[in-house]
Every structure is written in C-alpha cells, then in structure tokens.
Design a protein around this motif. Structure first.
Motif, mmCIF file in Angstrom:
data_model
loop_
_atom_site.group_PDB
_atom_site.id
_atom_site.type_symbol
_atom_site.label_atom_id
_atom_site.label_comp_id
_atom_site.label_asym_id
_atom_site.label_seq_id
_atom_site.Cartn_x
_atom_site.Cartn_y
_atom_site.Cartn_z
ATOM 1 N N PRO A 92 19.707 -20.450 4.606
ATOM 2 C CA PRO A 92 19.041 -19.378 3.859
ATOM 3 C C PRO A 92 17.623 -19.064 4.304
ATOM 4 O O PRO A 92 17.075 -18.044 3.915
ATOM 5 N N SER A 93 17.022 -19.911 5.129
ATOM 6 C CA SER A 93 15.646 -19.689 5.569
ATOM 7 C C SER A 93 15.628 -19.080 6.957
ATOM 8 O O SER A 93 16.212 -19.620 7.892
ATOM 9 N N VAL A 94 14.954 -17.935 7.091
ATOM 10 C CA VAL A 94 14.846 -17.260 8.384
ATOM 11 C C VAL A 94 13.369 -17.080 8.708
ATOM 12 O O VAL A 94 12.676 -16.273 8.082
ATOM 13 N N CYS A 102 5.702 -21.213 13.787
ATOM 14 C CA CYS A 102 6.949 -21.015 14.519
ATOM 15 C C CYS A 102 6.780 -21.370 16.001
ATOM 16 O O CYS A 102 7.639 -22.029 16.599
ATOM 17 N N LYS A 103 5.673 -20.966 16.587
ATOM 18 C CA LYS A 103 5.447 -21.219 18.009
ATOM 19 C C LYS A 103 5.231 -22.693 18.300
ATOM 20 O O LYS A 103 5.422 -23.142 19.433
ATOM 21 N N GLN A 104 4.831 -23.460 17.275
ATOM 22 C CA GLN A 104 4.619 -24.895 17.453
ATOM 23 C C GLN A 104 5.788 -25.711 16.898
ATOM 24 O O GLN A 104 5.646 -26.887 16.592
ATOM 25 N N ASP A 105 6.942 -25.059 16.773
ATOM 26 C CA ASP A 105 8.175 -25.707 16.351
ATOM 27 C C ASP A 105 8.073 -26.296 14.949
ATOM 28 O O ASP A 105 8.629 -27.361 14.650
ATOM 29 N N ARG A 106 7.358 -25.586 14.070
ATOM 30 C CA ARG A 106 7.304 -25.947 12.654
ATOM 31 C C ARG A 106 7.797 -24.750 11.849
ATOM 32 O O ARG A 106 7.110 -24.232 10.970
ATOM 33 N N GLN A 107 9.017 -24.337 12.151
ATOM 34 C CA GLN A 107 9.500 -23.071 11.621
ATOM 35 C C GLN A 107 9.628 -23.061 10.111
ATOM 36 O O GLN A 107 9.483 -22.006 9.485
ATOM 37 N N PHE A 108 9.897 -24.233 9.508
ATOM 38 C CA PHE A 108 10.054 -24.195 8.060
ATOM 39 C C PHE A 108 8.742 -23.953 7.333
ATOM 40 O O PHE A 108 8.742 -23.618 6.153
ATOM 41 N N HIS A 109 7.629 -24.093 8.049
ATOM 42 C CA HIS A 109 6.323 -23.783 7.469
ATOM 43 C C HIS A 109 5.886 -22.363 7.823
ATOM 44 O O HIS A 109 4.716 -22.015 7.646
ATOM 45 N N CYS A 110 6.811 -21.566 8.300
ATOM 46 C CA CYS A 110 6.522 -20.188 8.713
ATOM 47 C C CYS A 110 5.776 -19.431 7.620
ATOM 48 O O CYS A 110 6.129 -19.497 6.437
ATOM 49 N N GLU A 111 4.733 -18.707 8.022
ATOM 50 C CA GLU A 111 3.915 -17.955 7.078
ATOM 51 C C GLU A 111 4.625 -16.710 6.553
ATOM 52 O O GLU A 111 4.204 -16.122 5.560
ATOM 53 N N ASN A 112 5.700 -16.320 7.230
ATOM 54 C CA ASN A 112 6.403 -15.084 6.864
ATOM 55 C C ASN A 112 7.900 -15.335 6.648
ATOM 56 O O ASN A 112 8.724 -14.479 6.954
ATOM 57 N N MET A 113 8.204 -16.503 6.099
ATOM 58 C CA MET A 113 9.599 -16.892 5.913
ATOM 59 C C MET A 113 10.352 -15.938 4.984
ATOM 60 O O MET A 113 9.852 -15.555 3.921
ATOM 61 N N VAL A 114 11.536 -15.562 5.403
ATOM 62 C CA VAL A 114 12.468 -14.846 4.532
ATOM 63 C C VAL A 114 13.472 -15.880 4.031
ATOM 64 O O VAL A 114 14.158 -16.525 4.835
ATOM 65 N N PHE A 115 13.538 -16.069 2.721
ATOM 66 C CA PHE A 115 14.411 -17.097 2.147
ATOM 67 C C PHE A 115 15.292 -16.453 1.083
ATOM 68 O O PHE A 115 14.800 -15.758 0.192
ATOM 69 N N CYS A 116 16.587 -16.702 1.190
ATOM 70 C CA CYS A 116 17.535 -16.116 0.248
ATOM 71 C C CYS A 116 17.135 -16.423 -1.193
ATOM 72 O O CYS A 116 16.830 -17.571 -1.539
ATOM 73 N N ALA A 117 17.154 -15.411 -2.031
ATOM 74 C CA ALA A 117 16.895 -15.547 -3.470
ATOM 75 C C ALA A 117 15.532 -16.178 -3.745
ATOM 76 O O ALA A 117 15.378 -17.001 -4.638
ATOM 77 N N THR A 118 14.552 -15.778 -2.961
ATOM 78 C CA THR A 118 13.157 -16.141 -3.208
ATOM 79 C C THR A 118 12.360 -14.846 -3.171
ATOM 80 O O THR A 118 12.325 -14.185 -2.128
ATOM 81 N N PRO A 119 11.743 -14.465 -4.303
ATOM 82 C CA PRO A 119 11.058 -13.177 -4.349
ATOM 83 C C PRO A 119 10.136 -12.979 -3.139
ATOM 84 O O PRO A 119 9.437 -13.918 -2.754
ATOM 85 N N PRO A 120 10.191 -11.790 -2.520
ATOM 86 C CA PRO A 120 10.879 -10.565 -2.961
ATOM 87 C C PRO A 120 12.257 -10.353 -2.338
ATOM 88 O O PRO A 120 12.776 -9.243 -2.372
ATOM 89 N N TYR A 121 12.879 -11.404 -1.793
ATOM 90 C CA TYR A 121 14.111 -11.231 -1.030
ATOM 91 C C TYR A 121 15.349 -11.558 -1.865
ATOM 92 O O TYR A 121 15.366 -12.517 -2.636
ATOM 93 N N ASP A 122 16.389 -10.741 -1.668
ATOM 94 C CA ASP A 122 17.651 -10.953 -2.363
ATOM 95 C C ASP A 122 18.393 -12.157 -1.795
ATOM 96 O O ASP A 122 18.214 -12.547 -0.634
ATOM 97 N N GLY A 123 19.266 -12.729 -2.631
ATOM 98 C CA GLY A 123 20.128 -13.819 -2.219
ATOM 99 C C GLY A 123 21.510 -13.342 -1.835
ATOM 100 O O GLY A 123 21.729 -12.147 -1.587
ATOM 101 N N ASN A 124 22.460 -14.275 -1.801
ATOM 102 C CA ASN A 124 23.767 -13.971 -1.223
ATOM 103 C C ASN A 124 24.946 -14.124 -2.179
ATOM 104 O O ASN A 124 26.092 -14.189 -1.739
ATOM 105 N N LEU A 125 24.690 -14.138 -3.499
ATOM 106 C CA LEU A 125 25.806 -14.136 -4.454
ATOM 107 C C LEU A 125 26.239 -12.685 -4.659
ATOM 108 O O LEU A 125 25.979 -12.042 -5.661
#
Length: 355
Positions: A92-94, A102-125
């Motif tokens: 769910p994390s993009v 991201c460039k230092q291979d710490r993508q989960f700490h991305c400053e602009n992460m799109v995460f399913c069902a985390t405002p303002p992004y929709d989820g997948n149900l």
C-alpha cells in the motif's frame, strides 16, 4: 468491463457507506486492479473509530482499506512485468522515488509517500483500484488471494524481526497476541527464534499463539505491574529475553518497559501509543519504532515457501456488502476475531486452489 465500482467510503467517525465511484484511469506506469480480498487492518479501524492517526486527519470522504490482493484488469503502456489476469498482492505504500530519503534507499521515510487509505489518498476496498505497477507483487498459483491480502500485516512482522535482529536462537518476548503480535510470532519462528514468550489478557488468543508456535504463553492480570510481569517472564525463560515487541496501542507498561529485556536488549514499539521513554539510559536499551519498509518480497516468500501459514489467522469472512458488520466484528472482537477478510469478489473466484 463492468461499470460497477462499489466502494466502502468513510465519511466520518463511524460513518462508513457503500457508494459507487468512477473507475479510475491509469497512468503509463500503473495497473488497474479488480480487487478480490481486503483484510481489515488496525489503521482502517482507527480511522473508523477516531477519524485520525497521528497527524493524518480524515477531512473528506475516503475509500477505506489498505491490505489487499487483486487481479490485473488493465496495464499501463510502460508496464512489462505484469499482464491482464495476473493475481497480485498490493504493497500500500508508494514512495515518490525522488526525495533524499528515496535516493538514499530509505523509501519508507519518503516525504511524499502515497499510502492507501491515508488522507488524502483513497484505499482499495473497492471493486476497481489503480496502483503503481512496481508495488504489485505477483502471486504464485498455489498462494490464494486471501493470503495475498495478508502479506501486508505479515510484512510488518517480518520488518519487526529484521529491525530487532531476531534470528536463529533468539529469545523473544511478544506482548499482545493480537493481529500484529501473532504475525510477529510467525515471522520470529520462521527466522529461527528458539524461545518465544507471548502475553495477552485473553486465554483464547494465547491458545492460538501456542498453536502457531509460541514456546510459552502468559495470561496477564490487569492489575499486574510491569515489574511483576518482567519477573514472570524471567522465571518462565530462565533469563531476560534479548528482544521484546510491545504493542504500544494496547499496553500500559510502556513507561517501565526497559525491564522486559536484558541489558543491551532491543525494544520494538509497534502501534501509535509510544510516548513514554523514561528509564532507558541506564539500561542501554535500544529502542525502535517499527512498521515495514521493503519487506513485501520477503513476506510473500515466507508464505509461498510454506514456512509461514497465515491462513490460521483468518477468523471471519464477509462480502463487501457487509463491510460495516466486518468493521464492527473486528472492532469488538466478536467471535474471537483476529483477522477479518472482506471479499469484493465471490470467494475462491480467483484461486487456483481453494483457501
């Protein structure tokens, strides 16, 4: 292609509605997925009950759901590794791929992460959902869609073990035999932990933990102090564990949790309640907050190889039309609920082997 895109939309606290939404248009690096199964996750429940998690507030209607699996219905022009009909698990994390993290291979700490069902992004149900193709993981034929949906919570357990250096011969304490405690148990056993003590307030959950491979279970007393619990753990194991996984959303022992591990041990805080960190300096305890990062492939490999069986975690199945009932079941633990699955398509419709 059907025009039916029934979606579970959260409008506010406790206000979850089924609505039709437009089928999304995909970019060249995306795929359109016909969602099959979605697991109700703790984050979904927190938005449902509280309307926020940390700094993320529900300010407009949002499609709920983040742990899911689906079938590729359409591929973008630049996608080469997936084809229509492929069955995939969805991470769910993009990340944005461009920020310093991201460039230092710490993508989960991305400053602009799109995460399913985390405002303002929709989820997948929802019946149809678009997602970045490189964060969709193809399922082997012998892995069911339901197991694919459970890769999301299992990946949390895998990352807990990785961050906590849980490995062959480790002695581990897991506080809480809920959904995350149990996937931590599964991952720890698969990675060779020699001794695992798991605690809970409910005996039924401890029975399941024992079935899944816990070497010791401890039923907690609500009046028991952290010091008393630490003594019970040491008495049970013969010594203090090297690692302790604490579900911070459910434990009252955070302020005194350094006593759970031996000197130089590692405490792994999981959840949204970690606020009290006094007393750690003298014990030289290492403290980590954990979710997951690049553990999706590892989690899928554990399931595909048979080293981890997530099927036993599933206690309830619901159709998408029963979404509100599914959330209430998970919220209140009806029927000893552990993992609640919502089927967007008929059960086993996309499984070469039945779940």
């Amino acid at each position: 292609m059907s025009t039916d895109n029934l979606s579970a939309v959260l409008h506010g606290i406790g206000d979850l509605r089924l609505e039709q939404r437009p089928i999304p248009e995909i970019a060249t690096d995306e795929v359109l997925l016909a969602i099959d199964s979605v697991v109700v996750c703790e984050s979904d429940l927190l938005y449902f009950t509280d309307g926020y998690i940390g700094n993320f507030n529900l300010t407009k209607p949002m499609i709920i759901g983040n742990g899911a699996a689906g079938v590729v219905a359409k591929v973008g022009k630049s996608v080469n590794h997936l084809a229509v009909g492929d069955r995939v698990a969805i991470q769910p994390s993009v990340p944005c791929r461009n920020c310093d993290h991201c460039k230092q291979d710490r993508q989960f700490h991305c400053e602009n992460m799109v995460f399913c069902a985390t405002p303002p992004y929709d989820g997948n149900l929802t019946r149809f959902y678009k997602h970045a193709a490189d964060f969709c993981f193809k399922l082997p034929d012998h892995v069911t869609m339901e197991e694919g949906a459970l890769i999301e919570p299992l990946s949390v357990g895998v990352n807990i073990c990785r961050v906590g250096d849980i490995r062959l011969g480790s002695r581990v304490l897991i506080q809480g035999a809920g959904p995350i405690g149990l996937v931590s148990l599964l991952a720890a056993r698969a990675l060779g932990a020699a001794e695992i003590v798991i605690t809970d307030l409910e005996q039924q959950r401890l029975h399941l933990a024992k079935e899944l491979g816990a070497t010791h279970t401890l039923l907690l007393d609500r009046e028991q102090s952290a010091e008393q619990l630490a003594k019970r753990v040491r008495s049970t194991m013969g010594q203090s564990p090297e690692q302790a996984v604490l579900d911070c959303a459910r434990t009252n022992y955070i302020a005194h949790s350094w006593g759970f591990v031996g000197c130089g041990g590692i405490l792994l805080f999981v959840g949204n309640g970690a606020r009290y960190f006094r007393g750690f300096l003298e014990s030289e305890t290492k403290i980590h907050g954990v979710r997951y990062s690049d553990t999706y492939s590892a989690a899928l490999a554990l399931v595909a190889s048979g080293k981890v069986n997530v099927k036993r975690l599933v206690t309830h199945h619901f159709d998408i039309s029963e979404t509100v009932k599914a959330f209430e079941t998970f919220r209140y633990g009806h029927g000893d609920a552990i993992r609640v699955l919502i089927h967007v398509q008929p059960r086993d419709a996309n499984n070469p082997v039945k779940f």
